[in-house]
Write a protein that holds these residues in place. Structure first.
Motif, PDB file in Angstrom:
ATOM      1  N   ASP A 146       1.094  -1.285   0.173  1.00 48.15           N
ATOM      2  CA  ASP A 146      -0.392  -0.407   0.099  1.00 48.15           C
ATOM      3  C   ASP A 146       0.698   0.946   0.127  1.00 48.15           C
ATOM      4  OD1 ASP A 146      -2.858  -1.585  -0.145  1.00 48.15           O
ATOM      5  OD2 ASP A 146      -2.512  -1.332   1.905  1.00 48.15           O
ATOM      6  N   TYR A 147       1.456   1.555   0.693  1.00 52.01           N
ATOM      7  CA  TYR A 147       2.467   2.288   1.253  1.00 52.01           C
ATOM      8  C   TYR A 147       2.987   2.864  -0.666  1.00 52.01           C
ATOM      9  CZ  TYR A 147       2.042   2.543   5.966  1.00 52.01           C
ATOM     10  OH  TYR A 147       1.417   2.643   7.332  1.00 52.01           O
ATOM     11  N   MET A 148       3.532   1.381  -0.824  1.00 47.71           N
ATOM     12  CA  MET A 148       4.527   1.892  -2.072  1.00 47.71           C
ATOM     13  C   MET A 148       3.840   2.070  -3.729  1.00 47.71           C
ATOM     14  SD  MET A 148       7.271  -1.451  -2.361  1.00 47.71           S
ATOM     15  CE  MET A 148       7.942  -1.455  -3.533  1.00 47.71           C
ATOM     16  N   VAL A 149       2.617   1.796  -3.301  1.00 44.97           N
ATOM     17  CA  VAL A 149       1.361   1.899  -4.219  1.00 44.97           C
ATOM     18  C   VAL A 149       1.405   3.733  -3.942  1.00 44.97           C
ATOM     19  CG1 VAL A 149      -1.345   2.942  -5.325  1.00 44.97           C
ATOM     20  CG2 VAL A 149       0.655   0.152  -4.607  1.00 44.97           C
ATOM     21  N   ALA A 150       1.249   3.832  -2.681  1.00 44.87           N
ATOM     22  CA  ALA A 150       1.078   6.145  -2.364  1.00 44.87           C
ATOM     23  C   ALA A 150       2.392   6.167  -2.695  1.00 44.87           C
ATOM     24  CB  ALA A 150       0.941   5.866  -1.232  1.00 44.87           C
ATOM     25  N   THR A 151       3.534   5.604  -2.786  1.00 41.64           N
ATOM     26  CA  THR A 151       4.621   6.388  -3.300  1.00 41.64           C
ATOM     27  C   THR A 151       4.669   6.478  -4.739  1.00 41.64           C
ATOM     28  OG1 THR A 151       6.395   4.306  -3.373  1.00 41.64           O
ATOM     29  CG2 THR A 151       6.686   5.822  -1.356  1.00 41.64           C
ATOM     30  N   PHE A 152       4.189   5.923  -5.953  1.00 44.06           N
ATOM     31  CA  PHE A 152       4.346   5.548  -6.957  1.00 44.06           C
ATOM     32  C   PHE A 152       2.703   6.876  -7.848  1.00 44.06           C
ATOM     33  CE2 PHE A 152       5.963   1.168  -7.340  1.00 44.06           C
ATOM     34  CZ  PHE A 152       6.682   1.785  -6.988  1.00 44.06           C
ATOM     35  N   ALA A 153       1.774   6.971  -6.900  1.00 44.14           N
ATOM     36  CA  ALA A 153       1.048   7.419  -7.283  1.00 44.14           C
ATOM     37  C   ALA A 153       1.018   9.593  -7.122  1.00 44.14           C
ATOM     38  CB  ALA A 153      -0.125   6.727  -6.857  1.00 44.14           C
ATOM     39  N   GLY A 154       2.020   9.140  -5.826  1.00 41.84           N
ATOM     40  CA  GLY A 154       1.509  10.179  -4.464  1.00 41.84           C
ATOM     41  C   GLY A 154       2.572  11.755  -5.618  1.00 41.84           C
ATOM     42  N   LYS A 155       2.104  12.507  -5.614  1.00 44.54           N
ATOM     43  CA  LYS A 155       2.457  13.767  -6.784  1.00 44.54           C
ATOM     44  C   LYS A 155       3.423  14.798  -5.534  1.00 44.54           C
ATOM     45  CE  LYS A 155       0.737  12.955 -11.464  1.00 44.54           C
ATOM     46  NZ  LYS A 155      -0.085  13.029 -12.576  1.00 44.54           N
ATOM     47  N   GLU A 156       2.714  15.249  -4.954  1.00 48.26           N
ATOM     48  CA  GLU A 156       3.266  16.299  -3.920  1.00 48.26           C
ATOM     49  C   GLU A 156       4.562  15.115  -2.845  1.00 48.26           C
ATOM     50  OE1 GLU A 156       0.133  16.737  -0.537  1.00 48.26           O
ATOM     51  OE2 GLU A 156      -1.265  16.725  -2.425  1.00 48.26           O
ATOM     52  N   PRO A 157       4.870  16.114  -1.923  1.00 46.12           N
ATOM     53  CA  PRO A 157       5.706  15.225  -1.074  1.00 46.12           C
ATOM     54  C   PRO A 157       5.016  14.165  -0.348  1.00 46.12           C
ATOM     55  CG  PRO A 157       5.871  18.318  -0.884  1.00 46.12           C
ATOM     56  CD  PRO A 157       4.475  17.450  -1.672  1.00 46.12           C
ATOM     57  N   ARG A 158       5.528  13.357  -0.533  1.00 46.22           N
ATOM     58  CA  ARG A 158       5.351  11.719   0.170  1.00 46.22           C
ATOM     59  C   ARG A 158       6.326  11.143   1.409  1.00 46.22           C
ATOM     60  NH1 ARG A 158       6.782   9.587  -5.929  1.00 46.22           N
ATOM     61  NH2 ARG A 158       8.437  11.234  -5.355  1.00 46.22           N
ATOM     62  N   ASP A 159       6.786  12.412   1.770  1.00 42.27           N
ATOM     63  CA  ASP A 159       7.687  11.983   3.124  1.00 42.27           C
ATOM     64  C   ASP A 159       6.786  11.266   4.257  1.00 42.27           C
ATOM     65  OD1 ASP A 159       5.854  14.892   3.500  1.00 42.27           O
ATOM     66  OD2 ASP A 159       7.246  14.758   5.002  1.00 42.27           O
ATOM     67  N   VAL A 160       4.960  11.179   4.231  1.00 46.80           N
ATOM     68  CA  VAL A 160       4.857  10.181   4.922  1.00 46.80           C
ATOM     69  C   VAL A 160       4.950   9.000   4.319  1.00 46.80           C
ATOM     70  CG1 VAL A 160       2.355  10.328   6.554  1.00 46.80           C
ATOM     71  CG2 VAL A 160       3.192  12.065   6.003  1.00 46.80           C
ATOM     72  N   GLU A 161       5.020   8.563   3.785  1.00 44.67           N
ATOM     73  CA  GLU A 161       4.385   7.449   3.029  1.00 44.67           C
ATOM     74  C   GLU A 161       5.865   6.561   3.012  1.00 44.67           C
ATOM     75  OE1 GLU A 161       1.098   9.698   2.392  1.00 44.67           O
ATOM     76  OE2 GLU A 161       3.175  10.667   1.502  1.00 44.67           O
ATOM     77  N   TYR A 162       7.140   7.321   2.671  1.00 42.11           N
ATOM     78  CA  TYR A 162       8.065   6.801   2.609  1.00 42.11           C
ATOM     79  C   TYR A 162       8.551   6.603   4.121  1.00 42.11           C
ATOM     80  CZ  TYR A 162       9.534   7.756  -1.900  1.00 42.11           C
ATOM     81  OH  TYR A 162       9.639   7.428  -3.772  1.00 42.11           O
TER      82      TYR A 162
END
Length: 417
Positions: free
Chosen positions: A309-325
């Motif tokens: 789920d987190y990896m999909v979020a990092t792929f789909a996100g375009k704004e800062p994804r620091d929370v996901e990482y």
């Protein structure tokens, strides 16, 4: 003999007028029963007078053919200067999106009739619509000087002030509108928004609650209420309002996502998951919904699913994804993969240089993973320089580790700066 000729001319004129009146009555009857095409044929057979031309224009306006309506209103005005036709021409221009032409017509009317508040009001709205706020302000001020009792005038003045970012004057205008009409929902909504930006919770609550009394189904006021309840952690109450707007506007992304967030905070993970999946179906680009799904799986210790789920979020996100990482790093820690854990904390900090927790964890995991403690030393030092006052506990630990690492290398004969 001369009198007889005059009498004959007079009789012919009367008969001609009566025939024309009869023709116009017939035309009006045809229009009333929807046979406008026949009416237009009869009108085009007549001489091009002001009356016949303006009737042609009004027929075209009634069938939303504003291009031709404008053309014939213009022709009618060439034959006669008429107030009502000017007003109709301006309306036709507005329908055609020829706003500056509508403005020109209204300005001409106001120049001759400065007390015509109806036309001034339309003119003021057009100034605002065409991004001419200064002119709109002057117009609405002038209207208010002549009639200060109409809430709409103050509301429109507030909108114009808002275009110039004159916050206090904007709020004062909306307050005047509300003073004139305590049920003026548009002003109430704008006041609630304005006080939200000012973080004036008491005023926000006053106007949100007042607005929902006036119109319980006002979507945007309901959203403001929901957001306030969410910030106050009143998740169960927020759900009640969300369910209300879900019946009014079903399958809205905001509603599904907020329902998911509320149920998540109530630890009702099955319900939360259901609504986050709905939100994703509505908007595939919403990577934060995937983040929440990852959080649910993390809480349930389903770490491989959370990782996905987190990896999909990092792929789909375009704004800062620091929370996901950052969350991905936590998963790698649970899975016993320190190398990827370090990488993820590093990516989290690279995405958002203000994320002090990510930098601290990068330092801590680097110390545990790398034999070369100078890498961790660098990160701890960076943390203290940037975020010393952010978190006293983390800062205390970071300073202790800097001291210990520096001491270790000093004993090895190396002085760290």
């Amino acid at each position: 003999m001369r009198n007889k000729i005059l009498l004959i001319v007079f009789v012919i004129g009367v008969l001609k007028v009566e025939a024309q009146v009869s023709t116009f009555k017939t035309i009006d009857s045809l229009v009333n029963i929807g046979r406008y095409q026949t009416a237009l044929i009869k009108l085009h057979e007549l001489d091009a007078t002001f009356q016949s031309t303006s009737k042609v224009a009004s027929i075209y306006a009634s069938i939303d053919n504003y291009k031709k309506a404008s053309l014939y209103y213009e022709k009618a005005l060439e034959l006669k200067d008429d107030y009502s036709v000017k007003v109709k021409l301006a309306k036709a221009y507005k329908k055609e999106k020829k706003l500056q032409k509508a403005i020109d017509v209204y300005e001409g009317i106001v120049t001759k009739d400065a007390e015509n508040l109806l036309i001034q009001y339309q003119l003021g709205k057009l100034y605002a619509q065409t991004k001419q706020p200064a002119k709109a302000i002057d117009t609405f001020k002038n209207i208010i000087n002549q009639d200060s009792t109409n809430a709409n005038y103050h509301y429109r003045l507030g909108i114009a002030y808002g275009m110039l970012k004159k916050r206090n004057l904007k709020i004062n205008s909306f307050l005047e509108a509300y003073k004139n009409d305590t049920t003026h929902i548009k002003s109430i909504h704008h006041l609630a928004l304005a006080y939200t930006l000012l973080r004036d919770k008491d005023s926000v609550n006053i106007f949100v609650n007042r607005g929902l009394v006036v119109n319980p189904n006002h979507i945007n006021l309901n959203k403001l209420k929901i957001n306030n309840l969410y910030r106050e952690e009143k998740f169960t109450e927020a759900i009640q309002y969300l369910q209300r707007i879900d019946t009014l506007e079903p399958n809205e992304h905001y509603t599904q996502k907020m329902l998911g967030r509320c149920y998540f905070n109530l630890k009702k993970y099955d319900e939360a998951k259901k609504y986050f999946n709905k939100a994703i179906r509505i908007d595939r680009s919403d990577f934060k919904a995937y983040t929440y799904l990852g959080d649910i799986n993390f809480e349930r210790k389903k770490f491989y699913k959370a990782q996905l789920d987190y990896m999909v979020a990092t792929f789909a996100g375009k704004e800062p994804r620091d929370v996901e990482y950052y969350q991905l790093a936590r998963v790698y820690k649970e899975l016993g993969n320190p190398k990827e854990e370090v990488k993820s904390y590093k990516r989290a900090f690279e995405e958002n240089r203000k994320n002090y927790k990510a930098l601290y964890q990068l330092a801590k995991t680097s110390e545990d993973y790398y034999k070369d403690k100078r890498i961790a030393y660098k990160h701890y030092k960076d943390y203290v320089n940037r975020f010393e006052k952010k978190d006293s506990v983390l800062t205390k630990h970071a300073k202790e580790r800097l001291k210990e690492i520096k001491k270790y290398y000093f004993l090895q004969g190396e002085i760290l700066q």
